[in-house]
Motif scaffolding. Structure first.
Motif, PDB file in Angstrom:
ATOM      1  N   GLU A 105      -2.494   8.038  -5.797  1.00 20.14           N
ATOM      2  CA  GLU A 105      -2.247   9.140  -6.739  1.00 20.14           C
ATOM      3  C   GLU A 105      -2.184   8.608  -8.178  1.00 20.14           C
ATOM      4  OE1 GLU A 105      -2.035  12.333  -6.072  1.00 20.14           O
ATOM      5  OE2 GLU A 105      -1.940  12.295  -3.884  1.00 20.14           O
ATOM      6  N   VAL A 127      -6.628   2.820  -0.971  1.00 15.91           N
ATOM      7  CA  VAL A 127      -6.924   1.731  -0.028  1.00 15.91           C
ATOM      8  C   VAL A 127      -7.661   2.344   1.167  1.00 15.91           C
ATOM      9  CG1 VAL A 127      -5.909   0.011   1.521  1.00 15.91           C
ATOM     10  CG2 VAL A 127      -4.991   0.336  -0.790  1.00 15.91           C
ATOM     11  N   LEU A 151      -0.525  -0.727  -4.619  1.00 18.98           N
ATOM     12  CA  LEU A 151      -1.759   0.061  -4.731  1.00 18.98           C
ATOM     13  C   LEU A 151      -1.435   1.494  -4.345  1.00 18.98           C
ATOM     14  CD1 LEU A 151      -3.686  -2.691  -2.841  1.00 18.98           C
ATOM     15  CD2 LEU A 151      -3.849  -2.256  -5.303  1.00 18.98           C
ATOM     16  N   LYS A 204      16.838  19.905  -6.446  1.00 17.02           N
ATOM     17  CA  LYS A 204      17.658  18.742  -6.119  1.00 17.02           C
ATOM     18  C   LYS A 204      17.434  17.644  -7.164  1.00 17.02           C
ATOM     19  CE  LYS A 204      17.476  19.232  -1.125  1.00 17.02           C
ATOM     20  NZ  LYS A 204      16.759  18.724   0.046  1.00 17.02           N
ATOM     21  N   VAL A 231       0.862  -1.185   0.000  1.00 20.20           N
ATOM     22  CA  VAL A 231       0.000   0.000   0.000  1.00 20.20           C
ATOM     23  C   VAL A 231       0.899   1.236   0.000  1.00 20.20           C
ATOM     24  CG1 VAL A 231      -1.938   1.176   1.081  1.00 20.20           C
ATOM     25  CG2 VAL A 231      -1.669  -1.305   1.364  1.00 20.20           C
ATOM     26  N   GLU A 289      14.275  10.029   5.868  1.00 23.56           N
ATOM     27  CA  GLU A 289      14.757  10.369   4.528  1.00 23.56           C
ATOM     28  C   GLU A 289      14.352   9.268   3.552  1.00 23.56           C
ATOM     29  OE1 GLU A 289      16.261  13.235   4.235  1.00 23.56           O
ATOM     30  OE2 GLU A 289      16.698  13.613   6.339  1.00 23.56           O
TER      31      GLU A 289
HETATM   32  C1  LIG Z   1       8.911  18.731   1.174  1.00 21.86           C
HETATM   33  C2  LIG Z   1       9.745  17.516   1.469  1.00 21.86           C
HETATM   34  C3  LIG Z   1      11.054  17.468   1.023  1.00 21.86           C
HETATM   35  C4  LIG Z   1      11.847  16.359   1.284  1.00 21.86           C
HETATM   36  N1  LIG Z   1      13.130  16.353   0.842  1.00 21.86           N
HETATM   37  C5  LIG Z   1      13.900  15.269   1.063  1.00 21.86           C
HETATM   38  C6  LIG Z   1      15.255  15.240   0.595  1.00 21.86           C
HETATM   39  O1  LIG Z   1      15.754  16.194   0.013  1.00 21.86           O
HETATM   40  N2  LIG Z   1      15.966  14.104   0.820  1.00 21.86           N
HETATM   41  C7  LIG Z   1      15.441  13.013   1.442  1.00 21.86           C
HETATM   42  O2  LIG Z   1      16.128  11.996   1.564  1.00 21.86           O
HETATM   43  N3  LIG Z   1      14.174  13.022   1.924  1.00 21.86           N
HETATM   44  C8  LIG Z   1      13.396  14.131   1.744  1.00 21.86           C
HETATM   45  N4  LIG Z   1      12.116  14.148   2.227  1.00 21.86           N
HETATM   46  C9  LIG Z   1      11.606  12.973   2.974  1.00 21.86           C
HETATM   47  C10 LIG Z   1      11.220  11.836   2.012  1.00 21.86           C
HETATM   48  O3  LIG Z   1      10.514  12.367   0.922  1.00 21.86           O
HETATM   49  C11 LIG Z   1      10.394  10.791   2.745  1.00 21.86           C
HETATM   50  O4  LIG Z   1      11.118  10.351   3.874  1.00 21.86           O
HETATM   51  C12 LIG Z   1      10.094   9.586   1.855  1.00 21.86           C
HETATM   52  O5  LIG Z   1       9.432   9.954   0.674  1.00 21.86           O
HETATM   53  C13 LIG Z   1       9.229   8.573   2.625  1.00 21.86           C
HETATM   54  O6  LIG Z   1       8.860   7.534   1.777  1.00 21.86           O
HETATM   55  P1  LIG Z   1       7.522   6.698   2.074  1.00 21.86           P
HETATM   56  O7  LIG Z   1       7.449   5.684   0.978  1.00 21.86           O
HETATM   57  O8  LIG Z   1       7.505   6.255   3.462  1.00 21.86           O
HETATM   58  O9  LIG Z   1       6.344   7.764   1.941  1.00 21.86           O
HETATM   59  P2  LIG Z   1       5.828   8.677   0.752  1.00 21.86           P
HETATM   60  O10 LIG Z   1       6.937   9.138  -0.118  1.00 21.86           O
HETATM   61  O11 LIG Z   1       4.981   9.714   1.382  1.00 21.86           O
HETATM   62  O12 LIG Z   1       4.904   7.696  -0.096  1.00 21.86           O
HETATM   63  C14 LIG Z   1       3.691   7.190   0.433  1.00 21.86           C
HETATM   64  C15 LIG Z   1       2.786   6.828  -0.728  1.00 21.86           C
HETATM   65  O13 LIG Z   1       1.601   6.191  -0.224  1.00 21.86           O
HETATM   66  C16 LIG Z   1       0.488   6.659  -0.951  1.00 21.86           C
HETATM   67  N5  LIG Z   1      -0.706   6.460  -0.130  1.00 21.86           N
HETATM   68  C17 LIG Z   1      -1.025   7.072   1.030  1.00 21.86           C
HETATM   69  N6  LIG Z   1      -2.220   6.637   1.480  1.00 21.86           N
HETATM   70  C18 LIG Z   1      -2.679   5.735   0.582  1.00 21.86           C
HETATM   71  C19 LIG Z   1      -3.866   4.945   0.477  1.00 21.86           C
HETATM   72  N7  LIG Z   1      -4.829   4.993   1.406  1.00 21.86           N
HETATM   73  N8  LIG Z   1      -4.006   4.118  -0.592  1.00 21.86           N
HETATM   74  C20 LIG Z   1      -3.038   4.060  -1.550  1.00 21.86           C
HETATM   75  N9  LIG Z   1      -1.900   4.786  -1.507  1.00 21.86           N
HETATM   76  C21 LIG Z   1      -1.709   5.606  -0.456  1.00 21.86           C
HETATM   77  C22 LIG Z   1       0.831   8.129  -1.182  1.00 21.86           C
HETATM   78  O14 LIG Z   1       0.058   8.688  -2.225  1.00 21.86           O
HETATM   79  C23 LIG Z   1       2.311   8.061  -1.501  1.00 21.86           C
HETATM   80  O15 LIG Z   1       2.558   7.897  -2.879  1.00 21.86           O
HETATM   81  C24 LIG Z   1      11.302  15.256   2.000  1.00 21.86           C
HETATM   82  C25 LIG Z   1       9.979  15.309   2.446  1.00 21.86           C
HETATM   83  C26 LIG Z   1       9.212  16.423   2.201  1.00 21.86           C
HETATM   84  C27 LIG Z   1       7.805  16.485   2.721  1.00 21.86           C
END
Ligand SMILES: Cc1cc2nc3c(=O)[nH]c(=O)nc-3n(C[C@H](O)[C@H](O)[C@H](O)COP(=O)(O)OP(=O)(O)OC[C@H]3O[C@@H](n4cnc5c(N)ncnc54)[C@H](O)[C@@H]3O)c2cc1C
Length: 451
Positions: A151, A192, A148, A166, A125, A398
């Motif tokens: 977006e 989901v 799943l 970046k 998910v 990160e």
């Molecule tokens: C503005 C910003 C800048 C950043 N810059 C950096 C950087 O320069 N370097 C770095 O290393 N990190 C950076 N980060 C942190 C980094 O982006 C995150 O730590 C990383 O993306 C986390 O990955 P993730 O897969 O846990 O979550 P996310 O990247 O948030 O992905 C989660 C995914 O789950 C999907 N999702 C959520 N709920 C549901 C649902 N109910 N059903 C289906 N899909 C769902 C979302 O749409 C999303 O695509 C930044 C964060 C932000 C907010």
């Protein structure tokens, strides 16, 4: 808004790679949450084998191209480089970018073919870094993986959040295609909780990895906040990724409230996009900011102003409702003043997804912050068959941490499904690879809650 670091030329990459000491048990490997074998990939560049270098990187970290651009290398691999004690560290991030760009630009597929199909089905998910990292390793082990994603585009914050200077979204989307080329099925536009229930997932799949990240920007909760001119920094950053740059709405006097990396990214990008004045206001002292010092220095270098100990108490509006500024009270002196602005961006933190998670899995254990409690070695949650990782479990770190947690969970899911231990895909046994036995026996919610 061009990428801040120019790529290395062939000659520059060769010269830089030859400075590496190729340390035994190199600290740069241990500093990387995905355990990329840095000395090996740099040696391959030195030998003129950029594709071989890319194979070393991408086998350990499928998001190696984006990590080469967005990782805080100063505090990870380059910060650990032994040369940094006496001289400059090896430019590991730029060399990693050189190798991964080399194969992407030429369409060279360097990964090993996935193992024979196991017949097991895993649902993930969220198609952010954690979900993609988990999916790539599971698919290469022969499991059928469906991601799943709610977006339209996969990639999570890597596609929609990381500062444009970046990394361009194209790099993230190329990585999504790479994950798909391993046989991973990505279903976008599937929310989901709305389109599918937890019961659907549990009945249709042998294991589930939850990687939904964090929620949308929090609110200040002060008078005048709702109205024209005020928006979340994340929405502003998302516009930069999804709209032509000239169409992004940008004020002349932009004020950003927050002290983390999102606030820094927002103020820097506002200035780069043409704001005459771009100011960051933070309620504590500078040394209490969670933003990295080098990101703060970068913002200052683009003429962004910073004010500290500034506690916002009211968003001040003109008689017609237009935004006039923000009234602050100084945390030490108690002095009040109004900081004028015509655009206010809020970057005061993404809330946890605890309400959503509880509605999806009512008995899933969450910690006091609202994060999923996981075993740090395996990503196991309190629910059978359900694993979690990335921001929704670590509270927001990160990209490379999210990928590393996805990889750990992939190893543990593989062990749960087949009873077999997969050969490590990276060198870092402390960070990148979970020992599967830990999944069965070492479950420790107290340790997990604090990781
Ligand atoms: C503005 C910003 C800048 C950043 N810059 C950096 C950087 O320069 N370097 C770095 O290393 N990190 C950076 N980060 C942190 C980094 O982006 C995150 O730590 C990383 O993306 C986390 O990955 P993730 O897969 O846990 O979550 P996310 O990247 O948030 O992905 C989660 C995914 O789950 C999907 N999702 C959520 N709920 C549901 C649902 N109910 N059903 C289906 N899909 C769902 C979302 O749409 C999303 O695509 C930044 C964060 C932000 C907010």
């Amino acid at each position: 808004m061009e990428e801040i670091h120019a790529p290395l030329s062939d000659q520059a990459a060769l010269a830089e790679s030859q400075h590496c000491l190729y340390c035994y048990d190199a600290p740069c490997i241990h500093a990387c949450p995905t355990g990329i074998d840095v000395p090996t990939f740099i040696k391959r560049i030195a030998n003129g084998d950029a594709a071989g270098a890319a194979k070393t990187i991408l086998t350990a970290n499928i998001l190696g191209a984006s990590c080469s651009r967005v990782c805080p290398t100063e505090v990870l691999c380059e910060g650990a480089c032994v040369l940094s004690h006496e001289y400059e560290p090896i430019q590991i991030g730029l060399l990693q970018r050189y190798a991964t760009d080399y194969v992407t630009a030429r369409g060279i597929f360097v990964l090993d073919a996935p193992a024979e199909a196991t017949g097991f089905h895993v649902a993930i998910v969220g198609a952010g870094p954690a979900g993609l990292g988990c999916a790539a390793d599971l698919a290469s082990l022969g499991h059928h993986v469906v991601i799943l994603e709610k977006e339209v585009e996969a990639g999570g914050l890597n596609t929609r959040g990381v500062a444009y200077y970046k990394m361009k979204p194209r790099v993230s989307l190329d990585e999504v295609r790479l994950v798909e080329s391993l046989g991973v099925e990505i279903r976008t536009g599937v929310n989901v909780g709305t389109d599918l229930t937890a019961a659907d997932l549990l009945s249709q799949y042998d294991a589930i990895f939850v990687a939904i990240g964090l929620g949308h920007e929090s609110e200040l909760g002060i008078p005048g906040e709702v109205g024209a001119g005020v928006r979340s920094a994340l929405d502003f950053i998302r516009d930069i990724h999804e709209m032509p740059l000239e169409s992004v709405s940008i004020g002349k006097t932009v004020l950003v409230i927050g002290g983390g990396n999102t606030a820094i990214d927002a103020v820097s990008q506002a200035k780069r996009l043409g704001a005459t004045f771009a100011t960051l206001a933070y309620r504590r002292k500078e040394d209490q900011m969670s933003a990295y010092a080098f990101e703060v220095a970068l913002a200052r270098a683009t003429d962004c102003r910073m004010i500290f100990e500034a506690k916002p108490v009211e968003v001040v509006r003109h008689g017609n409702g237009g935004l006039a500024g923000v009234k602050f009270i100084h945390a030490s002196s108690g002095k009040e003043w109004i900081e004028p602005c015509d655009q206010l961006l809020l970057a005061i933190g993404q809330p946890k997804q605890d309400h959503f998670l509880k509605s999806l899995f009512p008995s899933l254990q969450l910690d006091a912050r609202g994060c999923v409690v996981t075993d740090p070695l395996t990503g196991r949650t309190s629910l059978h068959k359900v694993f979690a990782g990335g921001d929704c479990a670590n509270g927001g770190m990160e990209v490379v941490n999210a990928v590393g947690e996805g990889k750990k969970a992939a190893m543990a899911i593989h062990h749960m499904l087949t009873g077999k231990t997969a050969a490590p895909k990276s060198q870092n046994s402390r960070c990148g690879i979970a020992h599967p036995a830990a999944g069965a026996g070492l479950w420790n919610p107290i340790r997990s809650a604090t990781h």
